[in-house]
Design a protein around this motif. Structure first.
Motif, PDB file in Angstrom:
ATOM      1  N   THR A   1      -6.371  24.686  67.139  1.00 38.29           N
ATOM      2  CA  THR A   1      -5.036  25.036  66.525  1.00 38.29           C
ATOM      3  C   THR A   1      -4.413  25.674  67.897  1.00 38.29           C
ATOM      4  O   THR A   1      -4.981  26.241  68.818  1.00 38.29           O
ATOM      5  N   ASP A   2      -3.258  25.555  67.857  1.00 41.17           N
ATOM      6  CA  ASP A   2      -2.483  26.431  68.813  1.00 41.17           C
ATOM      7  C   ASP A   2      -1.682  27.559  67.915  1.00 41.17           C
ATOM      8  O   ASP A   2      -0.899  27.338  67.092  1.00 41.17           O
ATOM      9  N   ILE A   3      -1.728  28.895  68.316  1.00 40.05           N
ATOM     10  CA  ILE A   3      -1.231  29.737  67.392  1.00 40.05           C
ATOM     11  C   ILE A   3       0.010  30.405  67.844  1.00 40.05           C
ATOM     12  O   ILE A   3       0.775  31.168  67.181  1.00 40.05           O
ATOM     13  N   ARG A   4       0.596  29.795  68.960  1.00 37.26           N
ATOM     14  CA  ARG A   4       1.949  30.215  69.316  1.00 37.26           C
ATOM     15  C   ARG A   4       3.106  29.962  68.399  1.00 37.26           C
ATOM     16  O   ARG A   4       4.039  30.957  68.038  1.00 37.26           O
ATOM     17  N   PRO A   5       3.070  28.961  67.623  1.00 42.37           N
ATOM     18  CA  PRO A   5       4.130  28.832  66.374  1.00 42.37           C
ATOM     19  C   PRO A   5       4.111  29.908  65.548  1.00 42.37           C
ATOM     20  O   PRO A   5       5.032  30.359  64.857  1.00 42.37           O
ATOM     21  N   LEU A   6       3.093  30.780  65.311  1.00 41.50           N
ATOM     22  CA  LEU A   6       2.945  32.040  64.900  1.00 41.50           C
ATOM     23  C   LEU A   6       3.344  33.014  65.277  1.00 41.50           C
ATOM     24  O   LEU A   6       3.474  34.436  64.953  1.00 41.50           O
ATOM     25  N   GLY A   7       4.039  33.109  66.579  1.00 41.72           N
ATOM     26  CA  GLY A   7       4.512  34.167  67.221  1.00 41.72           C
ATOM     27  C   GLY A   7       3.272  34.792  68.003  1.00 41.72           C
ATOM     28  O   GLY A   7       3.761  36.253  68.282  1.00 41.72           O
ATOM     29  N   GLU A   8       2.040  34.391  67.994  1.00 42.92           N
ATOM     30  CA  GLU A   8       0.973  34.920  68.589  1.00 42.92           C
ATOM     31  C   GLU A   8       0.727  34.243  70.065  1.00 42.92           C
ATOM     32  O   GLU A   8       1.149  33.194  70.257  1.00 42.92           O
ATOM     33  N   VAL A   9      -0.007  35.253  70.917  1.00 42.15           N
ATOM     34  CA  VAL A   9      -0.120  34.415  72.478  1.00 42.15           C
ATOM     35  C   VAL A   9      -1.658  34.356  72.681  1.00 42.15           C
ATOM     36  O   VAL A   9      -2.052  33.381  73.385  1.00 42.15           O
ATOM     37  N   ASP A  10      -2.435  35.518  72.206  1.00 40.62           N
ATOM     38  CA  ASP A  10      -3.658  35.646  72.683  1.00 40.62           C
ATOM     39  C   ASP A  10      -4.716  35.332  71.666  1.00 40.62           C
ATOM     40  O   ASP A  10      -5.062  35.932  70.801  1.00 40.62           O
ATOM     41  N   GLY A  11      -5.387  34.200  71.862  1.00 45.98           N
ATOM     42  CA  GLY A  11      -6.333  33.770  70.563  1.00 45.98           C
ATOM     43  C   GLY A  11      -7.568  34.776  70.644  1.00 45.98           C
ATOM     44  O   GLY A  11      -8.069  34.923  69.426  1.00 45.98           O
ATOM     45  N   THR A  12      -7.880  35.440  71.392  1.00 44.49           N
ATOM     46  CA  THR A  12      -8.923  36.288  71.407  1.00 44.49           C
ATOM     47  C   THR A  12      -8.683  37.564  70.576  1.00 44.49           C
ATOM     48  O   THR A  12      -9.358  37.753  69.803  1.00 44.49           O
ATOM     49  N   ALA A  13      -7.487  38.036  71.096  1.00 44.13           N
ATOM     50  CA  ALA A  13      -6.937  39.190  70.064  1.00 44.13           C
ATOM     51  C   ALA A  13      -6.767  38.702  68.744  1.00 44.13           C
ATOM     52  O   ALA A  13      -7.192  39.409  67.891  1.00 44.13           O
ATOM     53  N   PHE A  14      -6.293  37.483  68.456  1.00 46.46           N
ATOM     54  CA  PHE A  14      -6.085  36.985  67.252  1.00 46.46           C
ATOM     55  C   PHE A  14      -7.289  36.814  66.383  1.00 46.46           C
ATOM     56  O   PHE A  14      -7.216  37.204  65.215  1.00 46.46           O
ATOM     57  N   CYS A  15      -8.292  36.198  66.838  1.00 52.48           N
ATOM     58  CA  CYS A  15      -9.572  36.223  66.336  1.00 52.48           C
ATOM     59  C   CYS A  15     -10.180  37.389  65.839  1.00 52.48           C
ATOM     60  O   CYS A  15     -10.778  37.503  65.028  1.00 52.48           O
ATOM     61  N   ARG A  16     -10.168  38.375  66.905  1.00 50.69           N
ATOM     62  CA  ARG A  16     -10.678  39.655  66.609  1.00 50.69           C
ATOM     63  C   ARG A  16     -10.028  40.323  65.160  1.00 50.69           C
ATOM     64  O   ARG A  16     -10.702  41.213  64.618  1.00 50.69           O
ATOM     65  N   SER A  17      -8.596  40.188  65.256  1.00 44.03           N
ATOM     66  CA  SER A  17      -8.071  40.754  64.223  1.00 44.03           C
ATOM     67  C   SER A  17      -7.900  39.916  62.858  1.00 44.03           C
ATOM     68  O   SER A  17      -7.559  40.550  61.795  1.00 44.03           O
ATOM     69  N   LEU A  18      -8.131  38.703  62.879  1.00 42.34           N
ATOM     70  CA  LEU A  18      -8.024  37.898  61.854  1.00 42.34           C
ATOM     71  C   LEU A  18      -8.737  38.126  60.409  1.00 42.34           C
ATOM     72  O   LEU A  18      -8.330  38.149  59.469  1.00 42.34           O
ATOM     73  N   PRO A  19     -10.027  38.708  60.691  1.00 39.93           N
ATOM     74  CA  PRO A  19     -10.754  39.132  59.506  1.00 39.93           C
ATOM     75  C   PRO A  19     -10.348  40.211  58.821  1.00 39.93           C
ATOM     76  O   PRO A  19     -10.059  40.069  57.623  1.00 39.93           O
ATOM     77  N   GLU A  20      -9.344  40.979  59.335  1.00 39.87           N
ATOM     78  CA  GLU A  20      -8.628  42.348  58.749  1.00 39.87           C
ATOM     79  C   GLU A  20      -7.516  41.636  58.169  1.00 39.87           C
ATOM     80  O   GLU A  20      -7.196  42.088  57.100  1.00 39.87           O
TER      81      GLU A  20
END
Ligand code: PMP
Ligand code: GLN
Length: 393
Positions: free
Chosen positions: A328-347
């Motif tokens: 997936t591309d996370i940019r439509p969610l207003g996110e840019v950094d997949g690594t930071a996104f994945c680290r915070s996603l569980p929380e």
């Protein structure tokens, strides 16, 4: 106690930390999040195959070192599988090597075929063990990047051609492709084959997702193209096709000369592996066509649950034509950094995913892409999708 200025880990492996799969599965454990990161099914494969392993173990088949090439029953079954699905003829005694999963087949191929300094072209994003094994073999990896194009990630054949130099020794291909879900078309594979023949390159082709192709896409093995049989090592695995990732039964098929080279490395890695499981996988490979069709249909339905849910949650989705992953591309969610996104996603939402950036030489190129696995029970996927839809923007 002694201390040393010299790092303990050697230079070849310095850039490789803990694999992303171990890191993300540990994160899922720690947080109790749903693990759509590491690609393993949450249900075991067929009961008959499990029972075959139990029977082999009880009957004392494979409890001691099996033969170096693998047990004859499994080598014969692998050759029969290649004949049945692709009309490729193999001599089970000289052209088939059983390995500790596809992972060892890849490692042994690269260690057995490369000289230090040889260039290896790999399709990027690439499965993480490729880079590490090229490094261990002293090779130089040269990525050719698959780029988003009309809803999927595609190979630029001109770019591939340009990447070949006089130092190129080997093309490392993966189709169906992890993590993008791309299945290379017959035309693309034909062009790759022609290039390999024209430039006299070896090809190692990772086809572990061969039975996971959807919507009428076809898997065509590279070894089937003219001039390829003598230069190609084809890698398969029971992990994906039969949902037994823990058994670590994989294989390489190639000409006797290439198998000898791969085996010369393999014998000093594990020597042999998975004794009783080899007999069970021999039975699995002979399952009727209906098993393979049902498996594919089941996985295709799961793919639809996840892709639909991810779209609803606001992700851009690249519909996979194969594998059990969706990028997936996370940019439509207003996110840019997949690594930071994945680290915070569980929380944030109780789900674990994998940042594709780790599969790139230049992580920037994969920064906004995130991979989810759909080889999970439907209720688990439904719950994951519900959680992702509550993701706050
Ligand atoms: N190649 C690819 C593309 C993979 O995704 C994986 C992981 N499942 C492997 C190789 C390793 O397979 P195995 O578990 O048989 O070692
Ligand atoms: N192949 C699996 C994936 O891509 C994981 C295998 C592993 O953990 N090494 O998720």
């Amino acid at each position: 106690m002694t201390s040393s200025a010299r790092p303990r880990r050697n230079r070849r492996l310095a850039e490789f930390g803990t694999t992303i799969f171990a890191e993300m599965s540990a994160l899922a454990e720690r947080t109790g999040a749903i693990n759509l990161g590491q690609g393993f099914p949450d249900t075991d494969g067929p009961e008959t195959v499990r029972e075959a392993a139990v029977r082999a173990l009880r009957d004392g088949r494979g409890n001691q070192y099996p033969p170096g090439l693998g047990v004859p029953e499994l080598r014969t079954a692998i050759a029969a599988h290649q004949q049945r699905w692709y009309a490729l003829s193999l001599d089970p005694d000289r052209e088939v090597l059983v390995t500790a999963g596809a992972t060892e087949a890849l490692a042994a191929s690269l260690l057995g075929l490369l000289e230090p300094g040889d260039e290896v072209i790999a399709l990027e994003p690439y499965y993480d063990s490729y880079a590490a094994c090229i490094a261990m073999a002293g090779g130089r990896r040269v990525p050719v990047t698959l780029r988003p194009n009309g809803g999927s990630f595609r190979l630029d054949l001109d770019e591939l051609q340009t990447a070949v130099t006089n130092r190129t020794r080997l093309l490392l291909v993966n189709t169906p492709h992890n993590p993008t879900g791309t299945v290379l078309t017959r035309e693309e594979l034909k062009a790759i084959a022609e290039l390999a023949v024209a430039r006299d390159l070896l090809v190692v082709t990772d086809e572990v997702y061969e039975h996971l192709v959807f919507d009428g896409a076809e898997h065509v093995p590279l070894a089937a193209f003219p001039g390829m049989r003598e230069r190609t090592v084809t890698i398969g695995s029971a992990a994906k096709t039969f949902s037994f990732t823990g058994w670590k039964v994989g294989w390489a098929t190639a000409t006797p000369e290439l198998i000898d080279a791969v085996r010369s490395a393999k014998q000093f890695l594990t020597f042999v592996c998975s004794g009783p499981f080899q007999y069970a996988v021999a039975e699995a490979l002979a399952l009727p066509d209906s098993y393979f069709a049902d498996f594919r249909a089941d996985m295709s339905a799961k793919r639809d649950v996840l892709t639909t849910g991810l779209r609803r949650a606001g992700f851009q989705v690249f519909d996979p034509a194969g594998t059990y992953f969706v990028t997936t591309d996370i940019r439509p969610l207003g996110e840019v950094d997949g690594t930071a996104f994945c680290r915070s996603l569980p929380e944030r939402s109780g789900v674990v995913a994998i940042p594709n950036a780790v599969f790139y030489d230049q992580p920037k190129a994969g920064e906004p892409f995130v991979r989810f696995a759909f080889c999970k029970r439907k209720d688990v996927l439904d719950e994951a999708v519900a959680r992702l839809q509550r993701l706050t923007r």
